[in-house]
Scaffold this active site. Structure first.
Site, short mmCIF file in Angstrom:
data_model
loop_
_atom_site.label_atom_id
_atom_site.label_comp_id
_atom_site.label_asym_id
_atom_site.label_seq_id
_atom_site.Cartn_x
_atom_site.Cartn_y
_atom_site.Cartn_z
N ASP A 52 0.81 -1.22 0.00
CA ASP A 52 0.00 0.00 0.00
C ASP A 52 0.84 1.26 0.00
O ASP A 52 0.36 2.34 0.31
CB ASP A 52 -0.97 0.00 1.19
CG ASP A 52 -0.23 -0.02 2.51
OD1 ASP A 52 1.01 -0.21 2.50
OD2 ASP A 52 -0.89 0.15 3.55
N HIS A 255 25.18 4.50 -17.61
CA HIS A 255 24.10 4.75 -16.66
C HIS A 255 24.30 3.92 -15.39
O HIS A 255 23.39 3.23 -14.92
CB HIS A 255 22.74 4.47 -17.31
CG HIS A 255 22.34 5.55 -18.28
ND1 HIS A 255 21.30 5.44 -19.15
CD2 HIS A 255 22.87 6.77 -18.52
CE1 HIS A 255 21.20 6.54 -19.89
NE2 HIS A 255 22.16 7.36 -19.52
N ASP A 272 27.36 12.19 -12.23
CA ASP A 272 26.36 12.80 -13.11
C ASP A 272 25.11 12.95 -12.26
O ASP A 272 24.45 11.96 -11.94
CB ASP A 272 26.12 11.87 -14.32
CG ASP A 272 25.16 12.47 -15.33
OD1 ASP A 272 24.45 13.44 -15.01
OD2 ASP A 272 25.12 11.94 -16.47
N ASP A 283 21.36 19.06 -14.87
CA ASP A 283 22.00 17.83 -15.36
C ASP A 283 23.50 18.09 -15.55
O ASP A 283 23.93 18.47 -16.63
CB ASP A 283 21.34 17.40 -16.68
CG ASP A 283 21.91 16.10 -17.23
OD1 ASP A 283 22.67 15.42 -16.52
OD2 ASP A 283 21.57 15.76 -18.39
N HIS A 362 28.17 7.91 -27.12
CA HIS A 362 26.88 8.62 -27.00
C HIS A 362 26.95 9.94 -27.76
O HIS A 362 28.00 10.33 -28.26
CB HIS A 362 26.48 8.82 -25.54
CG HIS A 362 27.46 9.57 -24.68
ND1 HIS A 362 27.58 10.93 -24.72
CD2 HIS A 362 28.37 9.14 -23.76
CE1 HIS A 362 28.49 11.32 -23.84
NE2 HIS A 362 29.01 10.25 -23.25
N HIS A 366 21.51 16.99 -25.46
CA HIS A 366 20.06 16.78 -25.51
C HIS A 366 19.40 18.03 -24.97
O HIS A 366 20.02 18.82 -24.26
CB HIS A 366 19.65 15.52 -24.72
CG HIS A 366 20.10 15.49 -23.29
ND1 HIS A 366 19.46 16.17 -22.30
CD2 HIS A 366 21.15 14.87 -22.69
CE1 HIS A 366 20.07 15.96 -21.14
NE2 HIS A 366 21.12 15.18 -21.34
N HIS A 373 15.84 14.58 -20.31
CA HIS A 373 15.97 14.45 -21.78
C HIS A 373 14.70 15.09 -22.32
O HIS A 373 13.69 14.43 -22.52
CB HIS A 373 16.10 12.99 -22.20
CG HIS A 373 17.37 12.36 -21.69
ND1 HIS A 373 17.56 11.01 -21.62
CD2 HIS A 373 18.52 12.92 -21.24
CE1 HIS A 373 18.77 10.77 -21.13
NE2 HIS A 373 19.37 11.91 -20.88
N GLU A 397 27.95 17.51 -23.35
CA GLU A 397 28.50 16.48 -22.46
C GLU A 397 29.37 15.44 -23.15
O GLU A 397 29.04 14.25 -23.18
CB GLU A 397 27.38 15.79 -21.70
CG GLU A 397 26.18 15.32 -22.53
CD GLU A 397 25.13 14.62 -21.66
OE1 GLU A 397 25.51 13.70 -20.92
OE2 GLU A 397 23.95 14.99 -21.75
N TYR A 401 35.66 6.99 -22.56
CA TYR A 401 35.51 5.84 -21.67
C TYR A 401 36.48 4.76 -22.18
O TYR A 401 36.26 4.19 -23.25
CB TYR A 401 34.06 5.34 -21.70
CG TYR A 401 33.08 6.50 -21.53
CD1 TYR A 401 32.73 6.97 -20.27
CD2 TYR A 401 32.57 7.18 -22.65
CE1 TYR A 401 31.88 8.06 -20.11
CE2 TYR A 401 31.72 8.27 -22.50
CZ TYR A 401 31.37 8.71 -21.23
OH TYR A 401 30.54 9.79 -21.08
N ARG A 418 33.53 12.28 -18.16
CA ARG A 418 32.51 13.06 -18.88
C ARG A 418 32.44 14.41 -18.19
O ARG A 418 32.58 14.50 -16.97
CB ARG A 418 31.15 12.35 -18.86
CG ARG A 418 30.03 13.12 -19.56
CD ARG A 418 28.79 12.26 -19.88
NE ARG A 418 28.06 11.79 -18.73
CZ ARG A 418 28.07 10.54 -18.28
NH1 ARG A 418 28.78 9.62 -18.91
NH2 ARG A 418 27.38 10.20 -17.21
N GLU A 420 29.85 17.74 -18.26
CA GLU A 420 28.53 18.11 -18.78
C GLU A 420 28.06 19.43 -18.17
O GLU A 420 28.00 19.58 -16.95
CB GLU A 420 27.51 17.01 -18.43
CG GLU A 420 26.08 17.37 -18.80
CD GLU A 420 25.09 16.23 -18.56
OE1 GLU A 420 25.32 15.41 -17.66
OE2 GLU A 420 24.09 16.20 -19.30
N1 GLY Z 1 22.08 12.20 -16.78
C1 GLY Z 1 21.65 11.74 -18.03
C2 GLY Z 1 22.32 12.48 -19.10
O1 GLY Z 1 23.32 13.10 -18.89
O2 GLY Z 1 21.86 12.51 -20.21
MN MN Z 2 23.87 13.93 -17.06
MN MN Z 3 22.68 14.90 -19.93
#
Ligand code: GLY
Ligand code: MN
Ligand code: MN
Length: 450
Positions: A52, A255, A272, A283, A362, A366, A373, A397, A401, A418, A420
């Site tokens: 619940d 991720h 991140d 982000d 990647h 975005h 996103h 970003e 890697y 990374r 960003e």
């Molecule tokens: N944190 C997800 C991205 O950077 O797109």
């Molecule tokens: Mn991110």
């Molecule tokens: Mn991002």
């Protein structure tokens, strides 16, 4: 008596989006619709977590964009040209017993007085009222991926067939409303920009806090706790997405959200993480040495990513495209990989044969907004990338890697980096909303001196 702890400061908060702005958005949407159509847009529902208990409620972004209402089980109906009111909301019933357990509900009166919609009914009246509202409308607009909305449309079709005999216009069908709302959401208003700026500022503070406390012997989840403490302390609802804290080779899992490993002396940690403030997302990714000093190999690789990232950020301006910005990043990263000996031969040849994708798989950007996103298409048609325009907000970003494979020199194995930032497109150029989070090597090392 113990002295008071020194409390961190609360950052000045931006104002909420006005009731008028929500009304203007509904009007702007209706202005795009044909006569005698209607919009049916459900809000989000509560979702069971276990037995619940429920997941924390998060409103549907499109519904929120058009109403500012945060209650579950609501439905927006837009009826262009209706004299008794064009925007109607169905909401949870007032219910003293339920409100004693889960808190105050707006009710129909609250929806009208606090959110400025023209008319509201409680859900108890929906079975009777909704068919009356939709009767005689020839075209419905709804999110086609929403089962509740589709079922409302199917019911309206049945009712319309019965109504034909009474001479009402026929319901001809339904179309997707989402692309129209998403196009509007792509360009942010001043009030939205203020909220995104605030989400970015909180997120930047949180990253600095994690850098200051980082040291060998802590675990990834302890840095996660520092970040998320700062988010909530500053009045954010929490993270805008699952926080990623990857020490060492965990940084190479894009991720990685397990956040369970100890942080080791020699490694970098990739974080991140972004706050959600008034439903708007930050982000940010930063990568730094757990112990505060980059090794030579880490420094060399970091500088490649940083140079590519800074160039990409500087390329953000009206008319530029994300496709071009990504191509620039691919060129800079590939040149860096060749320079460091991680790729061999000619830079253009390594771009053409896509061997850089072993280290960078990647894309660079975005959209960012109510969703991390965020919505909005990236192309105008199959051939044409969308040119950036003032008011759009995006991430930049790039990352590298490096797998722990036998052919990789020891010093580079398992390094994931990374960087960003969140960037607003302005009339002339851009504004980096996340500039408060250090990214230069000297800044990071200076902040982290223990
Ligand atoms: N944190 C997800 C991205 O950077 O797109
Ligand atoms: Mn991110
Ligand atoms: Mn991002």
């Amino acid at each position: 008596m113990l002295p008071d702890p020194v409390l961190p400061t609360l950052l000045p908060r931006p104002s909420a989006i006005s009731v008028d702005e929500y009304r203007q958005r509904r009007d702007a949407l209706m202005a795009q619709l044909p006569d005698n159509s209607a919009v049916v847009l459900p809000g989000a529902e509560l979702m069971t977590r276990s037995r619940d208990s429920e997941f924390a409620f998060r409103q549907n972004s499109d519904f929120y964009y058009l109403t500012g209402i945060r209650e579950p089980e609501a439905l927006l109906v837009l009826l262009p040209g209706r004299s008794e009111g064009e925007s109607v909301v169905f909401c949870q019933d007032r219910d003293p017993t339920m409100e004693a357990w889960t808190g105050r509900r707006l009710g129909a009166v609250g929806v009208v007085t606090e959110h400025g919609v023209d008319q509201a009914f409680e859900n108890a009246d929906r079975a009777e009222r909704l068919p009356e509202l939709l009767a005689g409308r020839e075209l419905l607009y709804l999110p086609l991926d929403n089962a509740e909305a589709v079922s409302v449309a199917e019911d309206a079709l049945q009712d319309a067939q019965a109504g034909l005999r009474r001479g009402r216009p026929a319901l001809k069908g339904w179309l997707d409303i989402s692309p129209l709302i998403h196009e509007m959401r792509l360009v942010k208003s001043d009030a939205e920009i203020a909220l995104l700026r605030h989400a970015a500022l909180i997120s930047a503070h949180a990253h600095k806090r994690a850098m200051r406390i980082s040291r060998p012997g802590l675990s990834e989840f302890q840095l996660q706790a520092e970040l998320e403490h700062e988010f909530v302390w500053q009045g954010a609802s929490g993270p805008a997405y699952s926080t990623i804290v990857g020490g060492g080779a965990n940084a190479c899992v894009l991720h990685y959200i397990e956040n369970s490993a100890p942080l080791s002396d020699e490694s970098l940690v990739l974080i991140d993480a972004g706050a959600e403030f008034d439903l708007y997302a930050g982000d940010i990714t930063r990568t730094f040495p757990v112990a505060g000093r980059f090794s030579d190999a880490q420094r060399a690789l970091y500088q490649v990513v940083l140079d590519a990232q800074v160039r990409a950020v500087n390329a953000v301006k009206p008319g530029a495209t994300l496709a071009d910005i990504h191509q620039g990043v691919v060129r800079d990263l590939t040149a860096g990989l060749v320079e460091l000996g991680l790729l061999e031969g000619d830079v253009q040849a390594r771009i053409d044969d896509e061997s850089y994708r072993r280290f960078y798989l990647h894309s660079t950007s975005h959209w960012l907004g109510l969703d991390v996103h965020d919505v909005g298409t990236y192309r105008l048609d199959e051939q044409t990338p969308r040119p950036l325009a003032a008011g759009m907000v995006l991430t930049v970003e790039p990352g590298l890697y490096i797998p722990c494979d036998d052919d990789i020199p020891d010093a580079y194995r398992g390094i994931g980096i990374r960087i960003e930032d969140n960037v607003l497109v302005t009339q002339e150029s851009h504004e980096v909303l996340t500039a408060g989070a250090p990214k230069e090597i000297v800044e990071i090392e200076a902040l982290m001196v223990k």
